[in-house]
Design an enzyme around this catalytic site. Structure first.
Site, PDB file in Angstrom:
ATOM      1  N   GLY A  63       0.820  -1.202   0.000  1.00  6.71           N
ATOM      2  CA  GLY A  63       0.000   0.000   0.000  1.00  6.71           C
ATOM      3  C   GLY A  63       0.848   1.243   0.000  1.00  6.71           C
ATOM      4  O   GLY A  63       2.047   1.209  -0.319  1.00  6.71           O
ATOM      5  N   VAL A  74       1.222  -5.402   2.661  1.00  3.96           N
ATOM      6  CA  VAL A  74      -0.075  -5.916   3.100  1.00  3.96           C
ATOM      7  C   VAL A  74      -0.008  -7.431   3.216  1.00  3.96           C
ATOM      8  O   VAL A  74       0.489  -8.117   2.313  1.00  3.96           O
ATOM      9  CB  VAL A  74      -1.195  -5.512   2.122  1.00  3.96           C
ATOM     10  N   ASP A  92      -5.190   9.135  -5.280  1.00  6.64           N
ATOM     11  CA  ASP A  92      -4.480   7.992  -5.847  1.00  6.64           C
ATOM     12  C   ASP A  92      -5.471   6.948  -6.372  1.00  6.64           C
ATOM     13  O   ASP A  92      -5.374   5.763  -6.061  1.00  6.64           O
ATOM     14  CB  ASP A  92      -3.569   7.368  -4.790  1.00  6.64           C
TER      15      ASP A  92
END
Length: 815
Positions: A515, A520, A641
């Protein structure tokens, strides 16, 4: 009118009052009735797995919590030492709402000497006023009646979880399910993973309830006639209410028994194979009762002490067991609002130590069959101090209410007349098309170009691309379940050890991605929940970047207050020394990027996504999540984003926007621009933002446009012209010229195939929407609401067997 109110005779006032009240009652008669059920939260609770009784102490400035553990025969002072409203308990834990309702804390009761608190809710804007705990899940209601649940299998993602339009006056929880009383109908609504929920809700269909309480697999309640009604599991007679079942003020249910307090304070119990005798508490009056699986505890009226009895309370004496708290226990929460519904409990000032009042229960203050008042008496709204009600005040208050109501009714009638006269009702208002170009078929009557400066000769399969009114659509989506502007914080706090164990010490085989600030991992919590855990890297360079961008703080701040079905939900967080971790709900079907571009994933597991209908649906899901950020979050939020790798897909193939590490508070309108250093991902970042350091909500629109082009073409945002190399090409430069030239078919993803008749116009609509989203100038891009409108229309076209825009239903058309 002023003179009338101040100098008229009482007879004149009465006449006017009767007349105006009659008018207002006529208008009210068409509205849903209201219920004012007091919350199901209590001031005593039992954690049956550890035989622990907890209660809120009375007659003290701080309404703290004391607990007694029967296993260790120890009285435990609960920390933090602060004031609390309601408490409730599950198998091996209990939770409490702090006074004023802004925080919810829970404690594990398996420790004999002390309990460690964990805060699972904190929000000064959205307050809690009700609490219910089942075996392993926690539910609460906000002050506006919205339900939030945590832990276990009964959570906000349940298939039958209440919508935000469903408001509850009271809730209660059993094993794997919860039920509540709807404010507008007094009907019972149940949800959860336990199939008994559906059965109980169905069996309560014809009942209007004042209060309800859940056991392990059954629910009993008191209706407006003060009769007890029970539904659900009846294996041991727990539904077999005594013949004279009226006149109860409070109920408590266990696994296989039920108990109720009569108005005189005596207790009846039924079910459980006859083991729940009340002989041992004969002659004792109770103010409230609460049950564990196989025992019951009650608060006595005589001295506000707690007594427990029943087969599950080990080594009990023949006269019951008095819990040695050594202090009086509150009979109800000390609240700051007026007790206009049923009045103040006796000795309230002493019990609350001069801070707040204990309100009498609604089940003990109304006559049989009598409903509570529709509105609080004049001068005594729930937020105002208590004051005596006089006949004169009531008369004047009803006069004012009737006058204001009459004015409102008149204004409403005028609005309807204008609506019909102007032709704006029922979606008939004509809206100018300023987002999409007017596109004509060959042989049609032609069409003017839109103000987006596109050539009028663009060939197209569509007749006209319609733009919806942003305001109308925003109102419509609010009615249909879009999240409101304020939501509750439901982030749990985890220890680093818990998260390390959940991920097998952050092993490589558990790594599933990266991320904005870390890696993650897939994890499984001790309670069985599957989660995705993002762990921030601790290297020096990364640490400096994190400090500069505040990615961890940004995600925690935003996601802890954002709740929407098209946003990935934050479960909790961990912050220990240099370790910063975020815990999200696990998205079973991964990222959209992987389905489109991962070679190992494209042909096999992505078969579901290789239809135009599914691709348009996921695009619509993502756009609705962004719309919530831009239009409904307060203040608005710019994601910064938006890309296909930040659009995740859950087990039901619903698209969710994720990764808020770069998000920022947005301007209140498109006119306000905020200069800042650009951040984002190459290929998705807004050229205007990147080149001019100007950020608006239209920057997210650009990123979404690139995602739409990815869905149409199957190409990456930046790709090479040849598999073995070649120059990098932007998907915008690749796709937009083909769309403008009417050669969309040449660039469509071959894995999906050519669209069928009923899909052709839908795909073309998506293409033109994408083309406008990636316009170099932000002011020329559509708003996110316009995009949602077009994608909704596109999805409808896919589902329309006739496939023609002209044959579809259109409530808003272009001029």
């Amino acid at each position: 009118m002023t003179k009338l109110l101040t100098t008229s005779s009482s007879a004149s006032v009465d006449a006017v009052t009767v007349t105006l009240i009659s008018l207002i009652l006529l208008s009210i008669s068409s509205l849903p009735s209201l219920t004012h059920a007091i919350g199901s939260g209590s001031t005593i609770a039992v954690s049956y797995g550890s035989a622990t009784v907890c209660a809120v102490v009375a007659s003290q400035p701080t309404k703290r919590i004391l607990c007694y553990n029967y296993g260790s025969l120890t009285t435990i002072r609960v920390e933090p030492n602060t004031s609390y409203y309601y408490i409730s308990a599950g198998r091996n834990f209990f939770c409490a709402i702090r006074s004023n309702g802004f925080s919810l804390l829970c404690w594990d009761t398996t420790g004999y000497s002390s309990f460690v608190s964990k805060r699972i809710y904190y929000n000064h804007d959205v307050l809690l006023n009700n609490l219910a705990i089942g075996d392993d899940h926690v539910c609460a209601t906000t002050t506006n009646g919205e339900v939030i649940c945590w832990r276990g299998s009964v959570n906000n993602n349940c298939d039958n979880f209440p919508s935000q339009q469903e408001k509850f006056g009271e809730i209660t929880s059993g094993f794997g399910f919860s039920c509540g009383i709807l404010m507008n109908t007094s009907r019972v609504r149940c949800w959860g993973s336990n199939s008994i929920a559906k059965q109980i809700e169905h069996e309560f269909t014809n009942n209007s309830m004042l209060s309800i309480v859940a056991g392990a697999s059954h629910v009993c309640g008191i209706d407006w006639n003060r009769s007890v009604i029970c539904h659900g599991n009846n294996k041991t007679g727990q539904l077999s209410v005594p013949l004279h079942s009226s006149g109860y003020s409070s109920l408590a249910l266990g696994e296989n028994h039920s108990c109720g307090i009569r108005l005189n304070g005596s207790v009846d119990c039924w079910g459980g194979g006859g083991e729940y005798s009340v002989n041992e508490i004969e002659g004792i009056s109770f103010e409230s009762i609460v049950s564990g699986l196989n025992f019951t505890c009650g608060l006595t009226r005589s001295n506000f002490s707690v007594m427990c009895w029943g087969p599950g309370w080990s080594n009990r004496s023949t006269s019951g067991f008095f819990v040695p708290f050594g202090e009086e226990i509150l009979p109800g929460p000390c609240v700051q609002s007026s007790c206009w519904e049923c009045g103040i409990y006796p000795q309230s000032d002493i019990l609350c130590s001069g801070s707040g009042s204990v309100c009498r229960s609604s089940t003990s203050c109304f006559n049989v069959g009598q409903s509570p008042p529709l509105i609080p008496p004049p001068g005594r709204t729930p937020s105002s101090p208590h004051s005596p009600r006089t006949s004169e005040e009531l008369t004047r208050g009803l006069l004012v209410f009737a006058i204001v109501g009459s004015v409102g009714a008149f204004a409403g009638i005028c609005t309807v007349i204008y609506c019909l006269w102007a032709g704006v009702c029922f979606g008939n208002k004509k809206i100018h098309n300023s987002v999409q170009p007017t596109i004509t078929r060959a042989g049609s009557n032609g069409g003017a170009a839109s103000n987006n400066s596109l050539p009028t000769s663009l060939p197209s399969l569509s007749s006209t691309i319609r733009r919806q009114s942003s305001r109308v659509l925003m109102m419509r989506r609010q009615r249909s379940g879009t999240s409101s502007t304020k939501h509750a914080d439901s982030a749990e706090e985890f220890s680093f050890a818990e998260l390390a164990a959940a991920t097998n010490n952050f092993s490589l085989e558990n790594k599933i991605g990266a991320g904005s600030f870390g890696v993650v991992y897939k994890g499984k919590l001790i309670d069985g929940r599957e989660v995705a855990i993002k762990r921030g890297e601790t290297g020096q360079m990364t640490k400096k970047f994190q400090e500069k961008e505040s990615a961890f703080e940004s995600e925690l701040a935003f996601l802890s207050r954002l709740h929407h079905k098209h946003l990935v939900r934050l479960v909790g967080y961990c912050e220990e020394k240099e370790e910063k971790l975020l815990v999200y709900e696990y998205m079973k079907n991964g990222a959209l990027y992987d389905h489109l571009h991962d070679r190992n994933n494209v042909e096999k597991s992505s078969s579901v996504i290789n239809t135009w209908k599914m691709r348009i649906k996921i695009a619509l899901d993502a756009s609705r999540g962004i719309e919530y950020l831009h239009n409904y979050a307060v203040p608005p939020i710019i994601h910064r984003d938006i890309k296909s790798s930040n659009i995740l897909i859950d087990a039901h193939w619903t698209g969710r926007v994720s990764d808020f590490g770069l998000s920022m508070m947005g301007p209140e309108s498109d006119r306000d621009f905020r200069p800042m250093k650009a951040a984002g991902t190459v290929g998705y970042i807004d050229p205007e933002y990147y080149g001019l350091n100007v950020l608006t909500a239209k920057s997210d629109v650009y990123g979404l446009g690139v995602v739409l082009l990815e869905l149409l073409t199957g190409k990456r945002a930046i790709f090479k012209t040849d598999e073995n190399g070649g120059a990098p090409v932007s998907i915008v430069d690749f796709a937009v010229p083909a769309i403008m030239a009417g050669e969309l078919v040449k660039i469509l993803d071959k894995r999906v195939g050519l669209p069928e008749l009923n899909e052709a116009e839908a795909v073309e609509l998506v293409a033109y929407t994408a083309m406008h989203c990636v316009n170099l100038e932000g002011k020329e891009r559509p708003t996110i609401t316009d995009i949602v409108a077009n994608l909704e229309r596109a999805l409808t076209l896919c589902e329309d067997s006739h496939g023609s825009i002209s044959s579809g239903t259109n409530s808003i058309v272009s001029e």
